[in-house]
Design an enzyme around this catalytic site. Structure first.
Site, short mmCIF file in Angstrom:
data_model
loop_
_atom_site.label_atom_id
_atom_site.label_comp_id
_atom_site.label_asym_id
_atom_site.label_seq_id
_atom_site.Cartn_x
_atom_site.Cartn_y
_atom_site.Cartn_z
CE LYS A 132 -3.79 -2.35 2.41
NZ LYS A 132 -4.56 -2.38 3.68
CE1 TYR B 48 -9.12 -3.48 0.99
CE2 TYR B 48 -8.45 -1.43 -0.04
CZ TYR B 48 -8.14 -2.56 0.70
OH TYR B 48 -6.84 -2.77 1.12
CG ASN C 279 -3.29 -2.66 7.22
OD1 ASN C 279 -3.27 -2.10 6.11
ND2 ASN C 279 -4.27 -3.47 7.58
CG HIS D 280 -4.84 -6.39 -0.30
ND1 HIS D 280 -6.01 -6.49 0.39
CD2 HIS D 280 -4.95 -7.25 -1.35
CE1 HIS D 280 -6.82 -7.36 -0.21
NE2 HIS D 280 -6.20 -7.83 -1.26
CD GLU E 141 -8.38 -9.21 -3.50
OE1 GLU E 141 -7.23 -9.66 -3.29
OE2 GLU E 141 -9.20 -9.01 -2.58
P1 ADP Z 1 -7.36 -7.33 5.38
O1 ADP Z 1 -6.65 -6.20 4.67
O2 ADP Z 1 -6.50 -7.93 6.45
O3 ADP Z 1 -7.94 -8.36 4.44
P2 ADP Z 1 -10.06 -6.21 5.80
O4 ADP Z 1 -10.47 -6.79 4.48
O5 ADP Z 1 -10.93 -6.43 6.99
O6 ADP Z 1 -8.59 -6.68 6.20
O7 ADP Z 1 -9.89 -4.63 5.66
C1 ADP Z 1 -9.28 -4.09 4.52
C2 ADP Z 1 -8.44 -2.92 4.91
O8 ADP Z 1 -9.27 -1.89 5.43
C3 ADP Z 1 -7.43 -3.18 6.02
O9 ADP Z 1 -6.24 -3.80 5.59
C4 ADP Z 1 -7.18 -1.77 6.53
O10 ADP Z 1 -6.30 -1.06 5.65
C5 ADP Z 1 -8.57 -1.15 6.40
N1 ADP Z 1 -9.28 -1.22 7.67
C6 ADP Z 1 -9.88 -2.31 8.21
N2 ADP Z 1 -10.43 -2.03 9.40
C7 ADP Z 1 -10.17 -0.72 9.64
C8 ADP Z 1 -10.45 0.21 10.69
N3 ADP Z 1 -11.12 -0.18 11.76
N4 ADP Z 1 -10.01 1.47 10.57
C9 ADP Z 1 -9.32 1.89 9.49
N5 ADP Z 1 -9.02 1.06 8.45
C10 ADP Z 1 -9.42 -0.21 8.52
#
Ligand code: ADP
Length: 171
Positions: A29, A69, A134, A137, A148
């Site tokens: 990211k 997303y 974080n 992805h 994807e």
């Molecule tokens: P992952 O990326 O681990 O598959 P998710 O699909 O649940 O997780 O969420 C996608 C992305 O959305 C996360 O990697 C993060 O960047 C963002 N995200 C998820 N939960 C939150 C939150 N509570 N606050 C801000 N960003 C979030």
């Protein structure tokens, strides 16, 4: 019967064979790019034994980020997430990695979504502290990987090639 190979080819998924040699979509990211973590992330997948079959730097359009997303539409962080991915402050490094069980193993290498729960030794556990930043992805299922990879890459951008040392990685 001549039509059989063509049929088999049509059935072949861009994400490979579930539970066998799979492909997954991994993206650094924009925060990962800004923080010079591209090499570290590539290194972790490479040294684990996976094969890089597609890579590009891209600033995704809003449409692409929203489609990527779409399951999170309606969540309070959705707009912020799309803005973060599309700002252009740094590109997303989009990749496809291939290998045995790479979808599930990729998620293990990455660690939990919330860095607070991500174990040290995982990418998120080692390099970030905030769920909103974080850094990486990874597809969370075979169906997500199919969707994807198809969203981010054209078929001709995914390169088929053989490891010279394949027998030392997979038996
Ligand atoms: P992952 O990326 O681990 O598959 P998710 O699909 O649940 O997780 O969420 C996608 C992305 O959305 C996360 O990697 C993060 O960047 C963002 N995200 C998820 N939960 C939150 C939150 N509570 N606050 C801000 N960003 C979030």
């Amino acid at each position: 019967i001549k039509s059989q190979p063509a049929h088999a080819e049509a059935q072949k998924s861009i994400a490979g064979v579930p539970g066998g040699i799979e492909r997954t979509f991994i993206a650094v990211k924009p925060d990962g790019t800004q923080r010079f973590l591209i090499g570290e992330i590539i290194k972790r997948f490479e040294t684990k034994g996976y094969k890089l079959v597609a890579i590009k730097a891209i600033v995704p359009s809003r449409t692409l980020a929203e489609k990527h997303y779409e399951d999170l539409k309606g969540r309070p962080f959705f707009n912020g997430l799309v803005k973060y991915m599309t700002s252009g402050a740094a590109p997303v490094i989009a990749m496809v990695w291939e290998g045995k069980d790479v979808i599930r193993q990729g998620r293990r290498l990455i660690g939990a979504t919330n860095p607070l729960e991500a174990q040290p030794g995982t990418i998120r556990g080692d390099f970030c502290i905030s769920v909103g930043r974080n850094i990486i992805h990874g597809s969370d299922s075979f169906e997500s990987a199919e969707k994807e990879i198809g969203l981010w890459f054209g078929k001709s951008e995914v390169i088929e090639w053989e490891f010279g040392n394949a027998e030392w990685v997979t038996a």
